[in-house]
Write an enzyme that holds these catalytic residues in place. Structure first.
Site: not given
Ligand code: G3P
Length: 214
Positions: A5-7, A89, A137, A142, A173, A194
């Site tokens: 996810n590039f966000k 999300h 998630e 996150i 995470g 992400a």
């Molecule tokens: O969509 C993926 C996400 O919300 C997780 O983010 O930065 O914890 O890998 P991250």
């Protein structure tokens, strides 16, 4: 599979999105594993021109052609090069009613849909609507350094049970091979990541490390 996810990070916006997608592609080819990139909607077309990996959008709406200013039209996302979308999300939550309508429209239009959930109960509720994938998630993890695999393994197991026939993806995470291995061992069929990739010094290497656990 791994969804990246590039966000809306600077490292994954505009031309940086293209460079990042290419690194993800190199890693996927080298490892022989499946990866899906999830750039911002405005970058889908340019990423598609430069990269062969499947692309998902970060959101889609249930609307049809017509007067819907500011909405995300599935047919438009497809024409830009996306094969599917993430919805609900934690950073862009929508109602259960809207989730149901979007899933229905995605099916009608042959567009994959992954629905995010914040806890096992929600995983169960969403799975009844039969999306292609459901992702668990925990919101508080996150973007942090503690992974869902190390902090909430029991909730991954519970989510797998609640998901039933719908493949469960886990995220939050996720940073290393072990995080992926634990998720897989507990029954997850993929990961959603992400910051562990987008903010890594060497994103290709970060993807390769994650893929080692797949
Ligand atoms: O969509 C993926 C996400 O919300 C997780 O983010 O930065 O914890 O890998 P991250």
């Amino acid at each position: 599979m791994i969804l990246i996810n590039f966000k809306t990070y600077e490292q994954s916006t505009g031309n940086n999105a293209v460079a990042l997608a290419k690194q993800c592609e190199e890693a996927a080819v080298e490892a022989g594993k499946k990866a899906i990139v999830v750039p911002q909607t405005v970058d889908i077309f340019r990423v598609k021109q430069a990269c062969t990996l499947p692309i998902y959008a970060q959101h889609a709406d249930e609307i049809d052609f017509g007067s819907h200013t500011g909405h995300m039209l599935i047919q438009g996302l497809k024409q830009a090069g996306a094969e599917g979308t993430i919805i609900n999300h934690s950073e862009n939550r929508i109602s259960m009613e809207k989730i149901g309508m979007i899933i229905e429209k995605c099916k009608e239009r042959d567009f994959k849909v992954l629905v995010c959930a914040q806890d096992p109960e929600e995983v169960g509720e969403i799975s009844k609507l039969a999306p292609d994938y459901v992702a668990y998630e925990p919101p508080e993890l996150i973007g942090g350094d503690i992974s869902v695999s190390s902090a909430k393994p029991e909730l991954i197991t519970e989510s797998v049970e609640k998901a039933g026939d719908i493949p469960l993806i886990v995220g939050a995470g996720v940073k290393n091979t072990e995080d992926v291995e634990i998720g897989k061992k507990l029954g997850a069929e993929g990961i959603l990541v992400a910051s562990g990739v987008v903010k890594a010094e060497n994103p290709k290497e970060a993807v390769l490390q994650l893929m080692k656990g797949m």
